[in-house]
Scaffold this active site. Structure first.
Site, PDB file in Angstrom:
ATOM      1  N   TYR A 153       0.817  -1.219   0.000  1.00 43.40           N
ATOM      2  CA  TYR A 153       0.000   0.000   0.000  1.00 43.40           C
ATOM      3  C   TYR A 153       0.850   1.268   0.000  1.00 43.40           C
ATOM      4  CZ  TYR A 153      -3.783  -3.250   1.255  1.00 43.40           C
ATOM      5  OH  TYR A 153      -4.684  -4.287   1.278  1.00 43.40           O
ATOM      6  N   LYS A 183       4.058 -15.313   2.428  1.00 42.96           N
ATOM      7  CA  LYS A 183       3.923 -16.084   1.195  1.00 42.96           C
ATOM      8  C   LYS A 183       5.351 -16.384   0.730  1.00 42.96           C
ATOM      9  CE  LYS A 183       1.285 -17.758  -2.137  1.00 42.96           C
ATOM     10  NZ  LYS A 183       0.438 -18.944  -1.941  1.00 42.96           N
ATOM     11  N   ASP A 223      -2.438 -18.202   2.307  1.00 40.88           N
ATOM     12  CA  ASP A 223      -3.631 -18.900   1.789  1.00 40.88           C
ATOM     13  C   ASP A 223      -4.099 -19.949   2.787  1.00 40.88           C
ATOM     14  OD1 ASP A 223      -1.129 -19.883   1.143  1.00 40.88           O
ATOM     15  OD2 ASP A 223      -1.711 -20.767  -0.761  1.00 40.88           O
ATOM     16  N   ASP A 266      -4.654  -6.746   6.274  1.00 35.47           N
ATOM     17  CA  ASP A 266      -5.892  -6.046   5.928  1.00 35.47           C
ATOM     18  C   ASP A 266      -6.998  -7.078   5.692  1.00 35.47           C
ATOM     19  OD1 ASP A 266      -7.714  -4.181   5.079  1.00 35.47           O
ATOM     20  OD2 ASP A 266      -6.736  -3.751   3.159  1.00 35.47           O
ATOM     21  N   ASP A 319     -10.072  -8.567   8.650  1.00 37.16           N
ATOM     22  CA  ASP A 319     -11.515  -8.492   8.360  1.00 37.16           C
ATOM     23  C   ASP A 319     -12.144  -9.878   8.420  1.00 37.16           C
ATOM     24  OD1 ASP A 319     -11.637  -5.807   8.156  1.00 37.16           O
ATOM     25  OD2 ASP A 319     -12.295  -5.736   6.065  1.00 37.16           O
TER      26      ASP A 319
END
Ligand code: NAD
Length: 361
Positions: free
Chosen positions: A146, A195, A227, A251, A255
């Site tokens: 980001y 990852k 994942d 992020d 959630d």
């Protein structure tokens, strides 16, 4: 101890829910022999109304003088509020991003707790949620994808977009240390999510996290691919204690973790910098649809205040007392409208605050 606390009441339900958190803080302070010194600060819509901008230098300077800041939510109804006639950089949410940056808040903590009493709101199967769960997502907030370089160019006549995911070892080390410190106050387990089978930034992440882990022999560390983590959060959330991860993965996973608890009015959060300073706020928004009605759930804000006592003031006993008062009140069947179910007793915002304050000791 004197607790020097900045208070941003904010917009919408903000003032109602922060008032209840202050009520609980004051009662806790009285029981445990502390004093709370509050400095009121303006941010978001409330600041626009007075100063014409969502964040002033005065608010930044005021926040920096405090040991921690407790905040309600900010923002209004984008369709009806005059704040949204302003250009994007002058709207309430711009103030929120700017204050996080000004205070260098690089570590975001989002606990996801499923109380046994509220498991009906959880979308997962009962055998998975039996006994509830209590995990903490720790997300890096100021680096990664980001904040990396980005561009959109035409290459050989084809529109092509680039976003870069960059982390340096210092950025990883400071958040990893925070995660291990917090795990020491909890279940002494860190799951670092990356990852590493694909990304260089994840391989560096893994290396630095392992170096930091060496300094915390009591804390167990596992690595998990993002994942797999997304699957494990719905398959077996009880396995997690502290989940440490970079900005974009955090992020998404935070959630996901909060949704499995089922109720937005229960979700606390904190953003921390290199010192003990933190900004503590509910995860939800300013809920303009219910503002002023006295029905908002103050528990997320009250639990954020408990996090403030634990992480900015090292008052673990006091934080425990607030958390167990919340659990007792839920166990006795009291509910605000958002978590109401059949056979329970519905209460308003102020009554919920009174009940939690009165269950502290
Ligand atoms: P929201 O979280 O405010 O509301 C979504 C739904 O959840 C609404 O039905 C609301 O009534 C309910 N809700 C939220 N908190 C509740 C509580 N404590 N008790 C009971 N019900 C609750 O999200 P939104 O409607 O998308 O956003 C409203 C405003 O809040 C917008 O201006 C948005 O930008 C802002 N916002 C601020 C923050 C923040 O301050 N950190 C975060 C998210 C959204």
């Amino acid at each position: 101890m004197n607790l020097n606390i900045g208070v941003i009441k904010g917009d919408g339900i903000g003032p109602e829910i922060v008032t209840e958190a202050m009520k609980v803080l004051d009662r806790t302070a009285k029981i445990y022999g502390h004093t709370c010194d509050y400095t009121q600060l303006l941010l978001g819509g409330a600041s626009i109304d007075v100063h014409g901008v969502p964040l002033t230098d005065e608010t930044i300077a005021g926040a920096k003088k405090c040991d921690a800041v407790l905040m309600g939510s900010i923002g209004g109804d984008a369709k009806t509020s005059p704040w949204y006639q302003l250009e994007p950089s002058k709207r309430p949410e711009a103030g929120l991003l700017a204050i996080r940056k000004a205070l260098n808040l690089f570590a975001n903590l989002r606990p996801a707790i499923l109380y046994d009493e509220l498991k009906g709101a959880c979308p997962l199967k009962e055998e998975i949620t039996e006994g509830g769960f209590d995990l903490m997502i720790m997300r890096e907030l100021t680096g990664g994808l980001y904040f990396g370089e980005r561009k959109t160019v035409t290459e050989d006549g084809v529109l092509t977009a680039y976003d870069s995911l960059t982390y340096n070892e210092n950025e990883i080390r400071r958040i990893a240390k925070r995660a291990f410190d917090i795990a020491m106050k909890r279940g002494k387990k860190v799951t670092s999510v990356d990852k590493a089978n694909v990304l260089d930034s994840s391989r560096l992440w893994r290396k630095v996290v392992e170096e930091v882990a060496a300094g915390y022999p009591e804390v167990s560390l596992t690595h998990m691919l993002v994942d797999n983590c997304a699957m494990q959060l719905v398959k077996n959330p009880k396995q997690f204690d502290v989940v440490l991860t970079e900005n974009m993965f955090g992020d998404i996973l935070s959630d996901e973790a909060s949704m499995v608890t089922g109720s937005i009015g229960m979700l606390a959060s904190a953003s921390l910098n290199e010192t003990k300073f933190g900004l503590y706020e509910p995860s939800g928004g300013s809920a303009p649809d219910i503002a002023g009605k006295g029905i908002a759930n103050p528990i997320a804000t009250i639990l954020s205040a408990a996090m403030m006592l634990r992480f900015s003031f090292d008052l673990d006993k006091e934080a425990d007392a607030i958390e167990s008062a919340v659990a007792k009140v839920l166990k006795e069947g009291y509910r605000t409208i958002d978590i109401m179910s059949e056979g329970k007793t519905q209460v308003g915002t102020a009554e919920m605050g009174d009940l939690i304050a009165s269950h502290l000791a």
